[in-house]
Scaffold this motif. Structure first.
Motif, PDB file in Angstrom:
ATOM      1  N   PHE A  34      -6.637 -14.945-102.355  1.00 39.82           N
ATOM      2  CA  PHE A  34      -7.041 -15.782-103.413  1.00 39.82           C
ATOM      3  C   PHE A  34      -7.419 -14.983-104.340  1.00 39.82           C
ATOM      4  O   PHE A  34      -8.056 -13.900-104.216  1.00 39.82           O
ATOM      5  CB  PHE A  34      -8.369 -16.489-102.621  1.00 39.82           C
ATOM      6  CG  PHE A  34      -7.950 -17.125-101.532  1.00 39.82           C
ATOM      7  CD1 PHE A  34      -8.320 -16.650-100.119  1.00 39.82           C
ATOM      8  CD2 PHE A  34      -7.983 -18.571-101.541  1.00 39.82           C
ATOM      9  CE1 PHE A  34      -8.244 -17.405 -98.937  1.00 39.82           C
ATOM     10  CE2 PHE A  34      -7.734 -19.282-100.330  1.00 39.82           C
ATOM     11  CZ  PHE A  34      -7.841 -18.733 -98.985  1.00 39.82           C
ATOM     12  N   TYR A  36     -10.225 -15.800-107.647  1.00 38.70           N
ATOM     13  CA  TYR A  36     -11.326 -16.710-108.157  1.00 38.70           C
ATOM     14  C   TYR A  36     -11.916 -16.165-109.231  1.00 38.70           C
ATOM     15  O   TYR A  36     -11.733 -15.228-109.754  1.00 38.70           O
ATOM     16  CB  TYR A  36     -12.560 -16.915-107.061  1.00 38.70           C
ATOM     17  CG  TYR A  36     -12.208 -17.938-105.822  1.00 38.70           C
ATOM     18  CD1 TYR A  36     -11.526 -17.560-104.647  1.00 38.70           C
ATOM     19  CD2 TYR A  36     -12.680 -19.300-105.731  1.00 38.70           C
ATOM     20  CE1 TYR A  36     -11.269 -18.108-103.594  1.00 38.70           C
ATOM     21  CE2 TYR A  36     -12.270 -20.163-104.915  1.00 38.70           C
ATOM     22  CZ  TYR A  36     -11.740 -19.282-103.725  1.00 38.70           C
ATOM     23  OH  TYR A  36     -11.717 -20.466-102.775  1.00 38.70           O
ATOM     24  N   GLN A  38     -15.109 -16.520-112.011  1.00 39.44           N
ATOM     25  CA  GLN A  38     -16.615 -16.979-111.948  1.00 39.44           C
ATOM     26  C   GLN A  38     -17.154 -16.697-113.411  1.00 39.44           C
ATOM     27  O   GLN A  38     -17.094 -15.632-113.897  1.00 39.44           O
ATOM     28  CB  GLN A  38     -17.440 -16.221-111.192  1.00 39.44           C
ATOM     29  CG  GLN A  38     -19.121 -16.715-111.071  1.00 39.44           C
ATOM     30  CD  GLN A  38     -19.938 -15.951-110.166  1.00 39.44           C
ATOM     31  OE1 GLN A  38     -19.795 -14.787-109.872  1.00 39.44           O
ATOM     32  NE2 GLN A  38     -20.627 -16.768-109.475  1.00 39.44           N
ATOM     33  N   GLY A  43     -20.466 -21.210-110.560  1.00 36.48           N
ATOM     34  CA  GLY A  43     -19.993 -20.920-109.126  1.00 36.48           C
ATOM     35  C   GLY A  43     -18.367 -20.380-109.355  1.00 36.48           C
ATOM     36  O   GLY A  43     -18.113 -20.178-110.564  1.00 36.48           O
ATOM     37  N   LEU A  44     -17.761 -20.294-108.267  1.00 35.20           N
ATOM     38  CA  LEU A  44     -16.478 -19.708-108.495  1.00 35.20           C
ATOM     39  C   LEU A  44     -15.298 -20.689-108.433  1.00 35.20           C
ATOM     40  O   LEU A  44     -15.573 -22.019-107.537  1.00 35.20           O
ATOM     41  CB  LEU A  44     -16.172 -18.892-107.120  1.00 35.20           C
ATOM     42  CG  LEU A  44     -16.698 -17.383-107.209  1.00 35.20           C
ATOM     43  CD1 LEU A  44     -18.361 -17.587-106.887  1.00 35.20           C
ATOM     44  CD2 LEU A  44     -16.157 -16.506-106.016  1.00 35.20           C
ATOM     45  N   LEU A  46     -11.293 -21.647-107.885  1.00 39.24           N
ATOM     46  CA  LEU A  46      -9.818 -20.908-107.522  1.00 39.24           C
ATOM     47  C   LEU A  46      -9.030 -21.090-108.686  1.00 39.24           C
ATOM     48  O   LEU A  46      -8.597 -21.918-109.285  1.00 39.24           O
ATOM     49  CB  LEU A  46      -9.361 -21.793-106.271  1.00 39.24           C
ATOM     50  CG  LEU A  46      -7.969 -21.152-105.675  1.00 39.24           C
ATOM     51  CD1 LEU A  46      -8.316 -20.023-105.101  1.00 39.24           C
ATOM     52  CD2 LEU A  46      -7.463 -22.143-104.532  1.00 39.24           C
ATOM     53  N   LYS A  49      -3.776 -19.000-104.975  1.00 43.34           N
ATOM     54  CA  LYS A  49      -3.734 -18.700-103.352  1.00 43.34           C
ATOM     55  C   LYS A  49      -2.209 -18.459-103.016  1.00 43.34           C
ATOM     56  O   LYS A  49      -1.340 -18.961-103.517  1.00 43.34           O
ATOM     57  CB  LYS A  49      -4.460 -19.569-102.435  1.00 43.34           C
ATOM     58  CG  LYS A  49      -3.780 -20.835-102.741  1.00 43.34           C
ATOM     59  CD  LYS A  49      -4.229 -21.990-101.737  1.00 43.34           C
ATOM     60  CE  LYS A  49      -3.833 -23.461-101.478  1.00 43.34           C
ATOM     61  NZ  LYS A  49      -4.182 -24.248-102.826  1.00 43.34           N
ATOM     62  N   PHE A  90     -12.434 -12.341-108.790  1.00 43.23           N
ATOM     63  CA  PHE A  90     -12.782 -11.976-107.746  1.00 43.23           C
ATOM     64  C   PHE A  90     -11.470 -12.220-106.889  1.00 43.23           C
ATOM     65  O   PHE A  90     -10.945 -13.280-106.775  1.00 43.23           O
ATOM     66  CB  PHE A  90     -13.867 -12.770-106.853  1.00 43.23           C
ATOM     67  CG  PHE A  90     -15.472 -12.478-107.448  1.00 43.23           C
ATOM     68  CD1 PHE A  90     -15.904 -13.223-108.410  1.00 43.23           C
ATOM     69  CD2 PHE A  90     -15.741 -11.105-107.122  1.00 43.23           C
ATOM     70  CE1 PHE A  90     -17.006 -12.906-108.905  1.00 43.23           C
ATOM     71  CE2 PHE A  90     -17.284 -11.080-107.685  1.00 43.23           C
ATOM     72  CZ  PHE A  90     -17.717 -11.864-108.256  1.00 43.23           C
TER      73      PHE A  90
END
Lengths: 117, 113
Positions: A34, A36, A38, A43-44, A46, A49, A90
């Protein structure tokens, strides 16, 4: 041991330039990968993936990533960045069991992206 | 469709105190995972709940405990707070029989003084 390495802590690119964020993983089983993003204080979200099939995957906001099993890498790319892309990114890895992978997902330490006007 | 909601958004505690953080998962999701994100770090997995039971646990002491309710909402409890517990605590929901994608809330920022 399962781990994710993002070797670049901070990257600055000019608006309109191309971007590549590096991610290397160590995982004993078939990985589920994945990316992500932020934004500050958030929050994170997506971006994309990968678990099987075409090794080049497309995500939201014009991002793509390429899975290279031989290099244990899953680098994120974007052809032309926008000022709104400034954020923390991330890379993460989890187990792929074939039907469900809602399990422990491990995150890298992140790469902070700054955009130069 | 409401996403993942967490409360409180910010809180300040002193060393030795106890804290409870709450999470409501995305509608239709049955699994809740908790992560701790220290400043400048990636999220670290604390534990995951499904069917009101802890399924997996990361490398966190027993001071960290949780609960999942029949409506799939969840709580994270931390006892005997330490300065090092200061972090953003993220809740993520997912479907056990799903694609594995985690949907994150915006987090609860805990400061321990």
């Amino acid at each position: 041991a399962q781990s994710v390495t993002q070797p670049d802590i901070h990257i600055t690119v000019s608006e309109g330039a191309s971007l590549e964020l590096r991610c290397n993983y160590s995982y004993g089983a078939t990985p589920y990968l994945f990316w992500y993003v932020q934004s500050p204080g958030q929050g994170l979200q997506l971006l994309l993936k990968y678990f099987s099939g075409d090794t080049l995957v497309q995500g939201i906001k014009g991002f793509e990533a390429e899975f290279k099993r031989s290099q244990s890498s899953f680098n994120l790319r974007k052809p032309s960045v926008h000022w709104s892309d400034a954020a923390e990114y991330f890379c993460a890895v989890g187990p792929w069991t074939g039907y469900s992978s809602a399990s422990k997902i491990i995150f890298g330490s992140g790469t902070r992206l700054s955009i130069r006007p | 469709d409401a996403g993942v909601t967490q409360s409180p958004t910010h809180l300040i505690k002193t060393r030795g105190q106890q804290v409870t953080l709450r999470c409501s998962p995305k509608s239709g999701h049955d699994t809740v995972s908790w992560y701790q994100q220290a400043l400048g770090q990636g999220p670290q997995f604390i534990f995951q709940y499904y069917e009101e039971e802890e399924r997996q646990r990361g490398n966190f002491p027993d001071r960290f405990s949780g609960h999942q309710f029949p409506n799939y909402s969840s709580e994270l409890n931390v006892n005997a707070l330490l300065l090092g517990d200061s972090a953003l605590y993220l809740c993520a929901s997912s479907l056990l029989q799903g694609t594995g994608e985690l949907f994150f809330g915006e987090g609860s920022r805990l400061t321990v003084l």
